[in-house]
Scaffold this motif. Sequence first.
Motif, PDB file in Angstrom:
ATOM      1  N   THR A 176       0.830  -1.206   0.000  1.00  0.00           N
ATOM      2  CA  THR A 176       0.000   0.000   0.000  1.00  0.00           C
ATOM      3  C   THR A 176       0.862   1.252   0.000  1.00  0.00           C
ATOM      4  N   ARG A 177       1.869   1.280   0.846  1.00  0.00           N
ATOM      5  CA  ARG A 177       2.760   2.442   0.912  1.00  0.00           C
ATOM      6  C   ARG A 177       3.451   2.680  -0.427  1.00  0.00           C
ATOM      7  N   ALA A 178       3.913   1.606  -1.048  1.00  0.00           N
ATOM      8  CA  ALA A 178       4.618   1.748  -2.322  1.00  0.00           C
ATOM      9  C   ALA A 178       3.689   2.249  -3.418  1.00  0.00           C
ATOM     10  N   GLN A 187      -1.500  15.153  -5.772  1.00  0.00           N
ATOM     11  CA  GLN A 187      -2.596  14.465  -6.456  1.00  0.00           C
ATOM     12  C   GLN A 187      -3.345  13.515  -5.526  1.00  0.00           C
ATOM     13  N   ARG A 188      -2.840  13.315  -4.322  1.00  0.00           N
ATOM     14  CA  ARG A 188      -3.473  12.363  -3.396  1.00  0.00           C
ATOM     15  C   ARG A 188      -4.539  13.073  -2.564  1.00  0.00           C
ATOM     16  N   ARG A 189      -5.615  13.475  -3.246  1.00  0.00           N
ATOM     17  CA  ARG A 189      -6.720  14.182  -2.588  1.00  0.00           C
ATOM     18  C   ARG A 189      -8.032  13.544  -3.028  1.00  0.00           C
ATOM     19  N   ALA A 190      -8.912  13.299  -2.070  1.00  0.00           N
ATOM     20  CA  ALA A 190     -10.165  12.609  -2.398  1.00  0.00           C
ATOM     21  C   ALA A 190     -11.236  12.959  -1.376  1.00  0.00           C
ATOM     22  N   VAL A 191     -12.481  12.585  -1.696  1.00  0.00           N
ATOM     23  CA  VAL A 191     -13.601  12.839  -0.797  1.00  0.00           C
ATOM     24  C   VAL A 191     -14.475  11.593  -0.753  1.00  0.00           C
ATOM     25  N   TYR A 204      -1.031   6.854   5.125  1.00  0.00           N
ATOM     26  CA  TYR A 204      -0.581   6.688   3.740  1.00  0.00           C
ATOM     27  C   TYR A 204      -0.534   7.981   2.941  1.00  0.00           C
ATOM     28  N   GLY A 205      -0.710   9.119   3.610  1.00  0.00           N
ATOM     29  CA  GLY A 205      -0.487  10.398   2.962  1.00  0.00           C
ATOM     30  C   GLY A 205      -1.522  10.800   1.937  1.00  0.00           C
TER      31      GLY A 205
END
Length: 302
Positions: A176-178, A187-191, A204-205
């Motif tokens: 998962t981390r990789a 880009q790691r943004r979600a709702v 996991y950032g």
Amino acid sequence: MKRSTVLAALASLCATPALWPEMAHAAAPGKPLRVVASFSILGDMVQQVAGPLAEVHTLVGPGGDAHVFEPRPADAQRLASADLVVINGLHLEGWIDRLIQASGFKGRVVVASQGITPRLLDGHPDPHAWQSLRWAATYVRNIQAALKTARPAQSTQLDRQAEAYLKQLQALDQRTRAQLAAIPAAQRRAVTTHDAFGYFAAEYGVTWLAPQGWTTAEDVSAKDVARVVRELKAQHVRALFLESAGDPRLMQQIAREAGVHIGGELYADTLSPAGGPADSYLKLFEYNVRTIVQALQASARP
């Protein structure tokens, strides 16, 4: 039936026949332990550690919502004849204390989240600690210890099963981390529908937004929707996810108003039914990660 009516009726059920054959709380040597777990994710963890040494019944089954669960008479009967009850804690199961009291259960209650440092949301502990594989290992250790206390003669077998499961969790955590590290942080943004992925975010950032708080029992106002839409636009959120146990209409509205891509459906608080894509905790986590990564990668393309 209203929750108050159900809970008021449960106390009278202790004298009715139990759903397990024997009523005694002390499990006879050689017979499987009768374990009641509060919800499906926890039930799977218990079964993975216990293997054939336990019969595990889950109160809130696959597809159910532990936040708004209403106990039934059969649930009191299950607890009355159980050897062990395993709960998440952190106020996830607001109904469990009343159900235990009404059932007359006198055995051990195991809090799987014991030892976890909870994140706080508006002063309340966030109960979704299983969204971090590191904290999931704490769940497993607590379950392992409780089962060994209940079945000391099978400690070696329980240790072997728990360690094998923990190795699977560790390997999945590394993958998962990789996978997520390969996506630029911006880009790691979600709702998603409710604030169930805070531990995932911290581990996991990934930046997560949600119109609802930590519980699906909260109402969502037009003000909440407007706030989330503003934040999505301001923070350039890449993807929006539905939840398997939720009503999709709210998130579809937010996606339209914010112009955000719907990246798929996630399993936040429940497993899928047997045969589905998330019918175990490991499969749930793998499925969620795969769905998140694919959506974030797709939304980043021109």
